[in-house]
Design a protein around this motif. Structure first.
Motif, PDB file in Angstrom:
ATOM      1  N   ILE A  10       0.842  -1.202   0.000  1.00 59.66           N
ATOM      2  CA  ILE A  10       0.000   0.000   0.000  1.00 59.66           C
ATOM      3  C   ILE A  10       0.877   1.252   0.000  1.00 59.66           C
ATOM      4  N   GLY A  11       2.016   1.200   0.692  1.00 66.52           N
ATOM      5  CA  GLY A  11       2.926   2.334   0.683  1.00 66.52           C
ATOM      6  C   GLY A  11       3.467   2.628  -0.706  1.00 66.52           C
ATOM      7  N   VAL A  12       3.832   1.582  -1.442  1.00 63.89           N
ATOM      8  CA  VAL A  12       4.341   1.768  -2.807  1.00 63.89           C
ATOM      9  C   VAL A  12       3.249   2.330  -3.713  1.00 63.89           C
ATOM     10  N   SER A  17       0.787   6.910  -6.569  1.00 65.64           N
ATOM     11  CA  SER A  17      -0.371   7.756  -6.875  1.00 65.64           C
ATOM     12  C   SER A  17      -0.124   9.207  -6.462  1.00 65.64           C
ATOM     13  N   TYR A  18       0.642   9.411  -5.381  1.00 64.35           N
ATOM     14  CA  TYR A  18       1.006  10.774  -4.969  1.00 64.35           C
ATOM     15  C   TYR A  18       1.888  11.418  -6.039  1.00 64.35           C
ATOM     16  N   LEU A 193      11.434  13.874  -3.646  1.00 64.23           N
ATOM     17  CA  LEU A 193      10.651  14.271  -2.477  1.00 64.23           C
ATOM     18  C   LEU A 193       9.642  13.198  -2.101  1.00 64.23           C
ATOM     19  N   VAL A 194       8.929  12.678  -3.091  1.00 61.08           N
ATOM     20  CA  VAL A 194       7.923  11.642  -2.829  1.00 61.08           C
ATOM     21  C   VAL A 194       8.591  10.376  -2.310  1.00 61.08           C
ATOM     22  N   TYR A 198       7.756   9.026   1.577  1.00 65.50           N
ATOM     23  CA  TYR A 198       7.028   7.770   1.782  1.00 65.50           C
ATOM     24  C   TYR A 198       7.924   6.667   2.332  1.00 65.50           C
ATOM     25  N   THR A 199       9.203   6.722   2.031  1.00 65.27           N
ATOM     26  CA  THR A 199      10.125   5.755   2.643  1.00 65.27           C
ATOM     27  C   THR A 199      10.224   5.976   4.148  1.00 65.27           C
ATOM     28  N   ILE A 200      10.345   7.235   4.550  1.00 66.07           N
ATOM     29  CA  ILE A 200      10.393   7.545   5.983  1.00 66.07           C
ATOM     30  C   ILE A 200       9.089   7.133   6.666  1.00 66.07           C
ATOM     31  N   ALA A 201       7.950   7.440   6.030  1.00 64.95           N
ATOM     32  CA  ALA A 201       6.655   7.073   6.614  1.00 64.95           C
ATOM     33  C   ALA A 201       6.539   5.570   6.783  1.00 64.95           C
TER      34      ALA A 201
END
Length: 436
Positions: A10-12, A17-18, A193-194, A198-201
């Motif tokens: 889901i993160g990927v 999508s972001y 940036l994306v 998202y990697t940190i999240a």
């Protein structure tokens, strides 16, 4: 472990999508989700994005009120004693914070003052994450014992967790605003940036979840802080989370209010197009009233109407969030407050909101915009748009085969992401409803 795999998938998808939203902003040169929708799919269906943002924001705000009551009551019970009024009256805590904090901040026209409180809220979240991870490292059960917990066991609850995972990665309706505020929004910088964000999240979510399951195993609760006793460090975490949510409330409220105003303006415009309404507006009596003692112009709203509905349709090009309707703000805040004090457990509602609204905002809508953007470029072959990202600096009037292939792959990526969002929506919703 299956849960972590789903979290990663889901993160990927969410990161992709972001990124798609930023790509569409580059291609169409827009700075808001609504403008992007109007350019790609037309203004006739713009109500879809407003309804989705409003419902997602509304449910989130109600959940915030409930969590504020839970966090503050729990912390005051340990800090001030179980018999203190702040520890026994959940509604009192919610009322004080709503009228003293949430309402004034929601009425503010400039949210820059929340920069400092947002940093404090982020600090509280870091404190809670480190607290749980540290406790897991120091006090986890003896690994030599037989706990009976299988790390590879697949449970039906994994599908229910999809709703929470999707909601955790949702930030897509703010993507155009963030993109527009970049000092030099190049393609490479947006991608980096994306990827970093998202990697940190994902790493934070994964480590926090792993620490909780290692510390409490099968007895871990949905809110891991509820597994702890009334220690001072835990009570501080409860109180800090309550105020962190309180200062996050106006950020979500801003987009929710703007969507509500857009829907109200749209409904009013559609009503005026009805034959019977058109006939009434053009009738001699109404024209006489308009010119006479009523003194209300249909084109220039009075302050009271602006307070209720926001700017007039003639000024919709202006940023609505810069002129928040005070009456609309007060009404929306009070409605979320009333819903919040009536609900004591929003677990099912929050899960349903994540499975439906979360999947829509996070996966379905961005992929839909991206798919249509890439399809339009592919059909045109010569886009006519400045520096399309997938063209990668394409020169000349004839698109290369590699350029067409990239556009074809983009269409496939958009379709796969949208299909995944629909599947997650259907499966997550079905599992949640079956477990009621």
């Amino acid at each position: 472990l299956p849960g972590l795999v789903i979290l990663g998938v889901i993160g990927v998808l969410s990161a992709g999508s972001y990124w798609m939203v930023g790509y569409c902003c580059i291609t169409w040169e827009v700075k808001s989700f609504r403008d992007l929708w109007n350019r790609v799919l037309g203004p006739g269906s713009a109500w879809v994005i407003d309804v989705t943002i409003f419902l997602n924001g509304w449910i989130t705000l109600v959940c915030y009120i409930v969590l504020i009551g839970d966090f503050t009551t729990k912390s005051f019970e340990g800090l001030l004693g179980p018999d203190h009024v702040l520890a026994t009256s959940r509604v009192l805590n919610q009322s004080v914070i709503t009228f003293a904090v949430l309402l004034p901040l929601s009425l503010a026209t400039d949210l820059k003052r929340l920069a400092f409180t947002s940093i404090l809220g982020l600090g509280v979240l870091v404190y809670v994450v480190l607290l749980v991870i540290r406790d897991s490292l120091l006090n986890r059960p003896d690994s030599s014992g037989s706990s009976g917990m299988s790390l590879w066991e697949w449970r039906i609850g994994a599908f229910e967790a999809i709703a929470l995972y999707t909601h955790a990665f949702v930030a897509h309706y703010n993507a155009p605003k963030i993109f527009s505020e970049l000092s030099n929004p190049t393609h490479a910088r947006w991608t980096a940036l994306v990827a970093i964000a998202y990697t940190i999240a994902f790493l934070v979510y994964a480590n926090f979840a792993w620490a909780g399951i290692c510390r409490f195993e099968d007895s871990v609760k949905g809110n891991v802080l509820r597994n702890y006793g009334p220690r001072f460090s835990i009570l501080v975490a409860w109180l800090g989370m309550g105020f962190s949510i309180a200062f996050t409330y106006p950020l979500v409220f801003n987009s929710t209010r703007e969507a509500a105003i857009n829907l109200t303006l749209m409904a009013k415009t559609n009503m005026r197009r009805l034959p019977i309404v058109t006939y009434m507006l053009k009738s001699p009596k109404f024209q006489k009233l308009q010119r006479g003692h009523v003194g209300t112009s249909l084109k220039n709203r009075t302050k009271s109407l602006v307070g209720l509905l926001g700017p007039s349709p003639d000024t919709t090009e202006k940023k609505m969030s810069a002129k928040p309707g005070k009456k609309a703000t007060v009404v929306l805040v009070l409605l979320t407050f009333l819903m919040g004090i009536l609900c004591e457990d929003v677990g099912v509602v929050n899960a349903l909101a994540g499975s439906v609204m979360g999947c829509m905002v996070c996966l379905v809508l961005p992929s839909l915009l991206f798919f249509h953007t890439a399809r339009i470029q592919l059909q045109a072959c010569q886009t006519g748009l400045e520096e399309p990202l997938l063209a990668n600096g394409l020169e000349g009037s004839v698109p290369t085969a590699a350029y067409r292939l990239r556009l074809q792959l983009a269409c496939v990526a958009g379709a796969v992401t949208g299909l995944a969002g629909v599947c997650f929506l259907a499966i997550g919703t079905a599992v949640i409803l079956l477990r009621l």
